[in-house]
Scaffold this motif. Structure first.
Motif, PDB file in Angstrom:
ATOM      1  N   SER A 119      42.609  35.436  58.515  1.00  0.00           N
ATOM      2  CA  SER A 119      41.257  34.514  59.028  1.00  0.00           C
ATOM      3  C   SER A 119      40.903  33.919  57.600  1.00  0.00           C
ATOM      4  O   SER A 119      41.246  34.251  56.571  1.00  0.00           O
ATOM      5  CB  SER A 119      40.326  35.265  59.478  1.00  0.00           C
ATOM      6  OG  SER A 119      39.846  36.112  58.577  1.00  0.00           O
ATOM      7  N   PHE A 120      40.033  32.821  57.874  1.00  0.00           N
ATOM      8  CA  PHE A 120      39.512  32.135  56.703  1.00  0.00           C
ATOM      9  C   PHE A 120      38.788  33.052  55.733  1.00  0.00           C
ATOM     10  O   PHE A 120      38.682  32.993  54.632  1.00  0.00           O
ATOM     11  CB  PHE A 120      38.910  30.889  57.279  1.00  0.00           C
ATOM     12  CG  PHE A 120      39.603  29.600  57.202  1.00  0.00           C
ATOM     13  CD1 PHE A 120      40.011  28.714  56.186  1.00  0.00           C
ATOM     14  CD2 PHE A 120      39.949  29.250  58.528  1.00  0.00           C
ATOM     15  CE1 PHE A 120      40.792  27.774  56.446  1.00  0.00           C
ATOM     16  CE2 PHE A 120      40.814  28.370  58.864  1.00  0.00           C
ATOM     17  CZ  PHE A 120      41.191  27.374  57.822  1.00  0.00           C
ATOM     18  N   GLY A 121      37.872  34.041  56.559  1.00  0.00           N
ATOM     19  CA  GLY A 121      37.376  34.861  55.739  1.00  0.00           C
ATOM     20  C   GLY A 121      38.159  35.805  54.908  1.00  0.00           C
ATOM     21  O   GLY A 121      38.049  36.010  53.821  1.00  0.00           O
ATOM     22  N   GLU A 122      39.055  36.221  55.508  1.00  0.00           N
ATOM     23  CA  GLU A 122      40.153  37.408  54.793  1.00  0.00           C
ATOM     24  C   GLU A 122      40.645  36.441  53.561  1.00  0.00           C
ATOM     25  O   GLU A 122      40.757  37.042  52.400  1.00  0.00           O
ATOM     26  CB  GLU A 122      41.057  37.739  55.573  1.00  0.00           C
ATOM     27  CG  GLU A 122      40.616  38.708  56.700  1.00  0.00           C
ATOM     28  CD  GLU A 122      41.665  38.913  57.912  1.00  0.00           C
ATOM     29  OE1 GLU A 122      41.388  40.245  58.298  1.00  0.00           O
ATOM     30  OE2 GLU A 122      42.599  38.146  58.140  1.00  0.00           O
ATOM     31  N   LEU A 123      41.018  35.075  53.925  1.00  0.00           N
ATOM     32  CA  LEU A 123      41.777  34.458  52.669  1.00  0.00           C
ATOM     33  C   LEU A 123      40.712  34.125  51.670  1.00  0.00           C
ATOM     34  O   LEU A 123      41.249  34.326  50.571  1.00  0.00           O
ATOM     35  CB  LEU A 123      41.819  32.974  53.293  1.00  0.00           C
ATOM     36  CG  LEU A 123      42.675  32.123  52.255  1.00  0.00           C
ATOM     37  CD1 LEU A 123      44.161  32.591  51.847  1.00  0.00           C
ATOM     38  CD2 LEU A 123      43.134  30.551  53.287  1.00  0.00           C
ATOM     39  N   ALA A 124      39.433  34.055  51.783  1.00  0.00           N
ATOM     40  CA  ALA A 124      38.521  33.880  50.749  1.00  0.00           C
ATOM     41  C   ALA A 124      38.120  35.019  49.852  1.00  0.00           C
ATOM     42  O   ALA A 124      38.231  34.910  48.648  1.00  0.00           O
ATOM     43  CB  ALA A 124      37.151  33.556  51.247  1.00  0.00           C
ATOM     44  N   ARG A 125      38.462  36.151  50.562  1.00  0.00           N
ATOM     45  CA  ARG A 125      38.038  37.442  50.012  1.00  0.00           C
ATOM     46  C   ARG A 125      39.146  37.834  49.193  1.00  0.00           C
ATOM     47  O   ARG A 125      39.130  38.080  48.028  1.00  0.00           O
ATOM     48  CB  ARG A 125      37.780  38.585  51.024  1.00  0.00           C
ATOM     49  CG  ARG A 125      36.468  38.522  51.467  1.00  0.00           C
ATOM     50  CD  ARG A 125      36.046  39.774  52.569  1.00  0.00           C
ATOM     51  NE  ARG A 125      37.055  39.855  53.582  1.00  0.00           N
ATOM     52  CZ  ARG A 125      36.786  39.285  54.966  1.00  0.00           C
ATOM     53  NH1 ARG A 125      35.632  38.678  54.845  1.00  0.00           N
ATOM     54  NH2 ARG A 125      37.337  39.544  55.866  1.00  0.00           N
ATOM     55  N   SER A 126      40.414  37.304  49.379  1.00  0.00           N
ATOM     56  CA  SER A 126      41.587  37.781  48.712  1.00  0.00           C
ATOM     57  C   SER A 126      41.915  36.761  47.707  1.00  0.00           C
ATOM     58  O   SER A 126      42.012  37.207  46.329  1.00  0.00           O
ATOM     59  CB  SER A 126      42.902  37.458  49.532  1.00  0.00           C
ATOM     60  OG  SER A 126      42.894  38.567  50.568  1.00  0.00           O
ATOM     61  N   ILE A 127      41.375  35.362  47.824  1.00  0.00           N
ATOM     62  CA  ILE A 127      41.282  34.389  46.637  1.00  0.00           C
ATOM     63  C   ILE A 127      40.414  34.912  45.493  1.00  0.00           C
ATOM     64  O   ILE A 127      40.821  34.980  44.252  1.00  0.00           O
ATOM     65  CB  ILE A 127      41.027  33.218  47.067  1.00  0.00           C
ATOM     66  CG1 ILE A 127      41.977  32.340  47.990  1.00  0.00           C
ATOM     67  CG2 ILE A 127      40.574  32.008  45.919  1.00  0.00           C
ATOM     68  CD1 ILE A 127      41.757  31.376  48.990  1.00  0.00           C
ATOM     69  N   ILE A 128      39.341  35.400  45.975  1.00  0.00           N
ATOM     70  CA  ILE A 128      38.000  35.710  44.946  1.00  0.00           C
ATOM     71  C   ILE A 128      38.692  36.893  44.120  1.00  0.00           C
ATOM     72  O   ILE A 128      38.508  36.897  43.052  1.00  0.00           O
ATOM     73  CB  ILE A 128      36.680  35.852  45.640  1.00  0.00           C
ATOM     74  CG1 ILE A 128      36.114  34.455  46.236  1.00  0.00           C
ATOM     75  CG2 ILE A 128      35.901  36.510  44.745  1.00  0.00           C
ATOM     76  CD1 ILE A 128      36.085  33.606  45.329  1.00  0.00           C
ATOM     77  N   SER A 129      39.080  38.005  44.980  1.00  0.00           N
ATOM     78  CA  SER A 129      39.556  38.985  44.239  1.00  0.00           C
ATOM     79  C   SER A 129      40.585  38.852  43.388  1.00  0.00           C
ATOM     80  O   SER A 129      40.651  39.460  42.138  1.00  0.00           O
ATOM     81  CB  SER A 129      39.936  40.295  45.269  1.00  0.00           C
ATOM     82  OG  SER A 129      38.790  40.683  46.236  1.00  0.00           O
ATOM     83  N   LEU A 130      41.670  38.278  43.622  1.00  0.00           N
ATOM     84  CA  LEU A 130      42.736  37.860  42.809  1.00  0.00           C
ATOM     85  C   LEU A 130      42.291  36.991  41.698  1.00  0.00           C
ATOM     86  O   LEU A 130      42.888  37.280  40.549  1.00  0.00           O
ATOM     87  CB  LEU A 130      43.957  37.262  43.506  1.00  0.00           C
ATOM     88  CG  LEU A 130      45.205  37.161  42.797  1.00  0.00           C
ATOM     89  CD1 LEU A 130      45.502  38.143  42.286  1.00  0.00           C
ATOM     90  CD2 LEU A 130      46.227  36.115  43.531  1.00  0.00           C
ATOM     91  N   ALA A 131      41.693  35.950  41.922  1.00  0.00           N
ATOM     92  CA  ALA A 131      41.227  35.269  40.745  1.00  0.00           C
ATOM     93  C   ALA A 131      40.381  36.109  39.646  1.00  0.00           C
ATOM     94  O   ALA A 131      40.508  35.859  38.352  1.00  0.00           O
ATOM     95  CB  ALA A 131      39.943  34.065  41.117  1.00  0.00           C
ATOM     96  N   GLY A 132      39.524  37.047  39.992  1.00  0.00           N
ATOM     97  CA  GLY A 132      38.780  37.917  39.140  1.00  0.00           C
ATOM     98  C   GLY A 132      39.837  38.908  38.330  1.00  0.00           C
ATOM     99  O   GLY A 132      39.482  38.988  37.305  1.00  0.00           O
ATOM    100  N   ALA A 133      40.445  39.414  38.964  1.00  0.00           N
ATOM    101  CA  ALA A 133      41.576  40.153  38.504  1.00  0.00           C
ATOM    102  C   ALA A 133      42.403  39.625  37.690  1.00  0.00           C
ATOM    103  O   ALA A 133      42.807  39.751  36.411  1.00  0.00           O
ATOM    104  CB  ALA A 133      42.543  40.872  39.354  1.00  0.00           C
ATOM    105  N   LEU A 134      42.880  38.037  37.825  1.00  0.00           N
ATOM    106  CA  LEU A 134      43.593  37.291  36.720  1.00  0.00           C
ATOM    107  C   LEU A 134      42.724  37.049  35.597  1.00  0.00           C
ATOM    108  O   LEU A 134      43.183  37.025  34.617  1.00  0.00           O
ATOM    109  CB  LEU A 134      44.032  36.101  37.527  1.00  0.00           C
ATOM    110  CG  LEU A 134      45.058  35.939  38.602  1.00  0.00           C
ATOM    111  CD1 LEU A 134      45.068  34.609  39.241  1.00  0.00           C
ATOM    112  CD2 LEU A 134      46.382  36.440  37.986  1.00  0.00           C
ATOM    113  N   GLN A 135      41.549  36.804  35.711  1.00  0.00           N
ATOM    114  CA  GLN A 135      40.711  36.664  34.530  1.00  0.00           C
ATOM    115  C   GLN A 135      40.477  37.904  33.816  1.00  0.00           C
ATOM    116  O   GLN A 135      40.716  37.837  32.536  1.00  0.00           O
ATOM    117  CB  GLN A 135      39.316  36.076  34.862  1.00  0.00           C
ATOM    118  CG  GLN A 135      39.294  34.722  35.380  1.00  0.00           C
ATOM    119  CD  GLN A 135      37.902  34.315  35.831  1.00  0.00           C
ATOM    120  OE1 GLN A 135      36.865  35.018  36.041  1.00  0.00           O
ATOM    121  NE2 GLN A 135      37.448  32.925  35.779  1.00  0.00           N
TER     122      GLN A 135
END
Length: 573
Positions: free
Chosen positions: A58-74
């Protein structure tokens, strides 16, 4: 780069022939693509964003994954503005999440074709200075990443566990039948430099805000195909990417909005699919139906199962559909097919029309333009054999390839482009950047002309032009003539050395399965369609013709093969 104003010296004949409801002036704020997709996710969090082999996100699941990975990448890898992150992934949810997460973290995406050799990948990793790579734990990919780390070209690898992308039943079947296809990452020689994608998501980090200068900061460093030398990294800014999305969106007249469903069988690591199959639909809240690679049965099954209505394709893919035993009712949901990446032969267009009532439009672009420059109308018919009209906000001109003189209506020359989608330049290559432009116009290397109605027609690539006895011979003209024969399936024409004419055309032909015809018979067939200079010196039959990794017919390998043949330039008697 700003577009030039319409003047008597620079007319825009296409303006009066735009489809109803489309304006040339581009009204867009060029909001970075990751911000657009996260906004779409917030708008309809429960709606389906991705379908991968029947498994949905879902779009909600996609957003949560994007945000989590972006934070971990930083936080884990220090990704920030200017950090290049290489993605070596096929079409999977992993690619979509990684792409937007890298951008949200402030980094730059470097797309890598998973089918490239280690040698090809080494050049890209080295040139791009991409210390971090994201890939799958499938042996065929992980072993390449392993080699890059051992060569000191990549410092760290994030590995996605392929079965995690599959729906439950298919995951179980894969682990039962194909477990041996997975690399033993824990026992790898680079195990200490590997981080698991799932572990990064599990951290549920919140990324720090990043201030993006959309006109200067590079979103994607996309490497060109390298058909005439080593691939170069085209630097596409956040504004370049967003501008081309806005242009395609306007041209589609609502095509890329729900309830549409877009089929993504072309790989996202290719600029055409990245923009038109992923960015445009997802940012409009439209689901994307993915295939990790082209398989005809799997593609047909997608239409049957999902009733998808938009297909982005290359000519060879359309031809595969047209010559298959597909039943029209199986692809009845298809409304619009857009062909890009290579010229669309008229024969393929005619064959496709026999199995589908979909509007078949031809588009044109290049990596350096993010990529789309021109496209046939997507709601109404356009002129046959044309690549359509310049997209909103896009200016074009044709320049004589010998004198540099700007050509008039109907006069052939090199197509040159201006518009907000045109790249900032090539990474660390000032000379190549200078050579790519003429007076601020992007040189495409394609020869063609614009007619009185603003429709653009391409004749061929400058580098493919054959000069025979002082006359310009265009391989595409010969290819079109040969494709008219019912027994010809595919054809590629190259120029070869000829002591009498300087250069002469040679045709490589793949016949339809089970067909036989002689070289003399084919030459007789095309004799009335071509002038004497265009008639191929030889017609060489092959069981298969080489293609690029997105399915475009490729001349490079045939030139090399011909040069190695005995009697490299067999002269006419």
């Amino acid at each position: 780069m700003a577009s030039v104003a319409e003047t008597e010296d620079h007319p825009r004949p296409w303006l009066s022939h735009y489809p109803e409801g489309i304006k040339w002036e581009l009204d867009a704020d060029f909001q970075p693509v990751h911000e657009q997709v996260l906004a779409a996710c917030a708008s309809e969090p429960l709606a389906m964003a991705l379908d991968f082999l029947g498994g949905t996100t879902s779009f909600g699941e996609l957003a949560r994954s994007i945000i989590s990975l972006a934070g971990a990448l930083q936080k884990q890898f220090g990704v920030k503005k200017g950090t290049r992150v290489a993605l070596m992934l096929p079409n999977t949810p992993f690619y979509v999440i990684s792409y937007y997460a890298v951008l949200r973290a402030g980094g730059t995406v470097v797309n890598c074709n998973p089918l490239y050799t280690v040698h090809e990948l080494s050049h890209i990793a080295s040139n791009a200075q991409a210390d971090l790579m994201i890939t799958l734990d499938l042996k065929q990919m992980f072993e390449k990443a392993e080699a890059l780390v051992e060569a000191g070209l990549v410092k760290s690898v994030i590995v996605c566990h392929f079965p995690d992308a599959l729906p439950l039943v298919k995951r179980a079947l894969f682990l039962l039948a194909k477990r041996r296809d997975l690399a033993k990452v824990g026992k790898s020689r680079i195990a200490g430099q590997v981080t698991h994608f799932a572990d990064m998501l599990a951290r549920k980090e919140t990324p720090e805000p990043v201030i993006i200068d959309k006109h200067k900061d590079i979103a994607v460093q996309q490497y060109t195909g390298g058909t005439t030398g080593l691939p170069k990294g085209a630097m596409l800014t956040h504004a370049n990417i967003a501008a081309n999305m806005a242009q395609i969106d306007a041209w589609g007249c609502g095509l890329f909005y729900p309830p549409s469903k877009v089929v993504a069988v072309l790989p996202f690591f290719h600029i055409f699919a990245m923009t038109a199959c992923m960015n445009v639909p997802l940012c409009n809240g439209t689901p994307v139906i993915m295939l990790p690679r082209f398989e005809l049965k799997a593609l047909i099954d997608i239409f049957v199962r999902t009733k998808a209505n938009v297909l982005l394709a290359v000519p060879t893919l359309l031809q595969a559909i047209a010559k298959s035993d597909v039943k029209p009712e199986q692809i009845a949901s298809l409304e619009v097919a857009v062909s890009g990446g290579a010229p669309l032969p008229n024969e393929v267009r005619a064959k496709f029309a026999k199995v589908s009532k979909a509007l078949l439009a031809e588009g044109y672009g290049l990596t350096e333009a993010s990529p789309v420059v021109c496209c046939s109308a997507l709601r109404v018919a356009s002129k046959p054999m044309s690549i359509g009209l310049p997209l909103p906000g896009t200016d074009i001109r044709f320049v004589d390839i010998d004198t540099g003189k700007v050509q008039g209506i109907g006069e052939p020359g090199e197509l040159q482009v201006k518009g907000p989608q045109v790249m900032a330049g090539y990474f660390n290559d000032e000379e190549a950047t200078r050579n790519a432009f003429m007076d601020g116009w992007l040189r495409t290397g394609d020869v063609g002309y614009v007619d009185e109605d603003g429709y653009v027609f391409l004749v061929d690539r400058i580098k493919d032009l054959i000069i025979s006895s002082g006359f310009n011979v265009y391989p595409r003209t010969i290819e079109e003539a040969l494709m008219e024969h019912e027994l010809v399936d595919e054809v590629t024409v190259i120029g070869v050395p000829d002591t009498y004419r300087g250069e002469a055309p040679v045709a490589f032909v793949k016949l339809v399965q089970g067909a036989t015809i002689s070289e003399a018979e084919l030459k007789t067939f095309i004799a009335a369609k071509l002038n004497k200079m265009e008639l191929p010196r030889e017609i060489i039959f092959k069981e298969a013709l080489p293609k690029t990794l997105i399915g475009k017919l490729s001349k490079k390998e045939l030139r090399e093969e011909y040069s190695q043949m005995k009697g490299k330039s067999r002269e006419p008697a």
